[in-house]
Design a protein around this motif. Structure first.
Motif, mmCIF file in Angstrom:
data_model
loop_
_atom_site.group_PDB
_atom_site.id
_atom_site.type_symbol
_atom_site.label_atom_id
_atom_site.label_comp_id
_atom_site.label_asym_id
_atom_site.label_seq_id
_atom_site.Cartn_x
_atom_site.Cartn_y
_atom_site.Cartn_z
ATOM 1 N N ASN A 158 0.105 7.309 -1.637
ATOM 2 C CA ASN A 158 -0.718 7.942 -2.638
ATOM 3 C C ASN A 158 -1.935 7.108 -2.286
ATOM 4 O OD1 ASN A 158 0.002 5.870 -4.190
ATOM 5 N ND2 ASN A 158 0.649 7.094 -5.878
ATOM 6 N N ASP A 159 -2.200 6.192 -1.711
ATOM 7 C CA ASP A 159 -3.525 5.486 -1.721
ATOM 8 C C ASP A 159 -3.524 4.480 -2.890
ATOM 9 O OD1 ASP A 159 -5.295 4.620 0.184
ATOM 10 O OD2 ASP A 159 -6.832 5.927 -1.109
ATOM 11 N N LYS A 211 -9.424 -1.825 -0.090
ATOM 12 C CA LYS A 211 -8.288 -1.855 -0.738
ATOM 13 C C LYS A 211 -8.001 -3.340 -1.536
ATOM 14 C CE LYS A 211 -6.586 1.362 -1.835
ATOM 15 N NZ LYS A 211 -6.803 2.469 -2.863
ATOM 16 N N LEU A 270 0.896 -1.034 -0.099
ATOM 17 C CA LEU A 270 0.025 0.056 -0.122
ATOM 18 C C LEU A 270 0.818 1.242 -0.227
ATOM 19 C CD1 LEU A 270 -2.826 1.156 0.214
ATOM 20 C CD2 LEU A 270 -2.526 1.088 2.758
#
Length: 363
Positions: free
Chosen positions: A150-151, A331, A147
């Motif tokens: 910047n996501d 995510k 991860l």
């Protein structure tokens, strides 16, 4: 989305998810560690007798009356199916050296079950046709999922055993057995301990199993008013079924009751020999006249299961969606048959979990 969706695992869940995302115009990449698609779906022929037909060495059945998602997908893809043959008596082998008992069942547990006429490969092939060229990358083993600040997500993989690859993703769909995720992929930051514990607690369905198929010129047992269904407490096969194509040849397949480690010690030739001897005990001397034998030991596939999966299942596992993933929540998204609580271990569970994963992304 700035980056594509990366799907890991080209079994039924991964293929269905890629097909759904493609239909929605969402860019995706599908990575598969093996050199083939299908995961635990595997159809094959005997190389010397292709005329005998195609047979499934992995997943086989679905129940359209109860399993609506796989039934709808089968209809949408216009796939031909075969009802599981159940006419006639079943056999029960309870005591060694005693003849098998013959029973006519009021309700066969496989009533309403269907197989794919062209083998389950007809399902995988139809799904692949709906996925653009270049989306599926075989022999690509994911080793790290990271991860970024910047996501976004960086997926690091090894291609063909040596070449390093790196992909950037907005989300990752993990269409893999939970134990493979926990044992084979490194996460940065690490997955929370409660999530890892949950993943390891879920046995990989079928990973410790082996399946043998004896193929004959015709299904001779039907002449004896036998369904081909048998249960045995003697072994080596604990459960046997008719696996014959619609016309032509006949076939009987069986699941071994011998644990994986014992099978490996005995060797492939010996466990096949033991299975044929058992079929002769159950179905008579005609079972000697085998035209072809197909065998698959799923415990020998490191990309299917882990060491813990070699232990025989003592009960049906408790499957379902893994718990919250903390910083990884939304995510990484879990798919695969084991992530479905109602139909875990079934094709239906794999299809439903893919649809739920895609729905979570588009929401």
């Amino acid at each position: 989305m700035n980056h594509p969706i990366v799907i890991i695992g080209a079994g039924l869940s991964g293929l269905h998810a890629a097909s759904l995302l493609t239909a929605l115009g969402i860019e995706c990449k599908l990575l598969e560690a093996k050199c083939r698609i299908g995961g635990r779906m595997l159809s094959t022929r005997d190389s010397n007798r292709a005329d005998l037909g195609v047979f499934d060495l992995g997943s086989t059945w679905f129940w359209p009356e109860y399993e609506k998602s796989i039934a709808k997908l089968t209809e949408t893809l216009h796939l031909d199916t075969i009802p599981q043959y159940i006419k006639g008596a079943m056999l029960a082998e309870r005591v060694q050296n005693n003849p098998p008992e013959r029973h006519v069942l009021n309700q066969n547990p496989y009533a309403g079950a269907f197989r794919f006429a062209g083998g389950i490969q007809s399902l995988t092939e139809a799904l692949v046709k709906s996925i653009p060229s270049g989306v599926i990358e075989l022999e690509t083993k994911v080793e790290t999922i990271q991860l970024d600040d910047n996501d976004s997500i960086t997926v690091k993989a090894i291609y063909a055993g040596s070449e390093e690859k790196e992909l950037h993703a907005s989300h990752v769909i993990l269409a893999l057995p939970p134990r493979i995720v926990a044992k084979h992929i490194n996460f940065s930051p690490s997955l929370p301990s409660h999530l890892t514990t949950n993943l390891i607690s879920k046995p990989t369905w079928m990973a410790g199993q082996a399946k043998v198929i004896a193929i004959y010129e015709r299904p001779f047992w039907r002449d004896l008013d036998l369904s081909g269904f048998a249960n045995s407490w003697v072994g080596p096969l604990q459960e046997i079924h008719d696996a014959s194509p619609k016309t032509g040849s006949g076939a009987l397949f069986g699941f071994y009751g011998i644990p994986a480690k014992a099978r490996q010690e005995l060797g492939k030739d010996r466990v096949i020999e033991m299975a044929i001897a058992q079929l002769v005990r159950l179905f008579g001397p005609d079972a000697h006249n085998v035209s072809a034998i197909l065998y698959k030991d799923w415990a020998s596939e490191p990309e299917t299961g882990v060491e813990e999966d070699l232990e025989p299942l003592r009960f049906f596992p408790s499957y379902g969606r893994p718990p919250q993933a903390d910083v990884w929540e939304n995510k990484i998204i879990f798919a695969g048959s084991e992530s479905n609580s109602q139909f875990g271990g079934h094709l239906e569970g794999a299809v439903q979990s893919a649809e739920q994963a895609v729905q979570k992304i588009i929401n």
